[in-house]
Design a protein around this motif. Sequence first.
Motif: not given
Length: 130
Positions: A1-27
């Motif tokens: 069964m696929n995990e759904k995102l009904s509970d993903i938060s704005h804060a989690e998106l910001i955290t992930k955006a920073n994580e990905l930006a640091r990983k790929w571009w160092g910023v």
Amino acid sequence: MNEKLSDISHAELITKANELARKWWGVDYTGTIELIKRNWRSRHACFIGNYNDPTVQIIRMSKPTNDRFTTEEVYRNLLHELVHWRLYTQGIPCSDDDREFVEECIRVGAPFSETQKAQVAVKKYGKEAV
């Protein structure tokens, strides 16, 4: 069964955006993320930049749309929008059909838009980037 995102938060998106930006571009991600209530039928997310006001750097996502995807799928959509953001902040062409955008998506493993112009660009530039 696929995990759904009904509970993903704005804060989690910001955290992930920073994580990905640091990983790929160092910023850190310097823009904002808007999580709206409108249910998009064909769009997964979008990046909004304004060349007249470079401080405008917004990734917009839809909560109801995200709820149809797994966490991994939403984060892949976020990475696609981060590629738009990063190229935009560097003054590099960043539309779905720009060579630079296609090459960067390939480099970081971001998915491509399903629009016709994006798919044509992937066929045209994707082979050159590999």
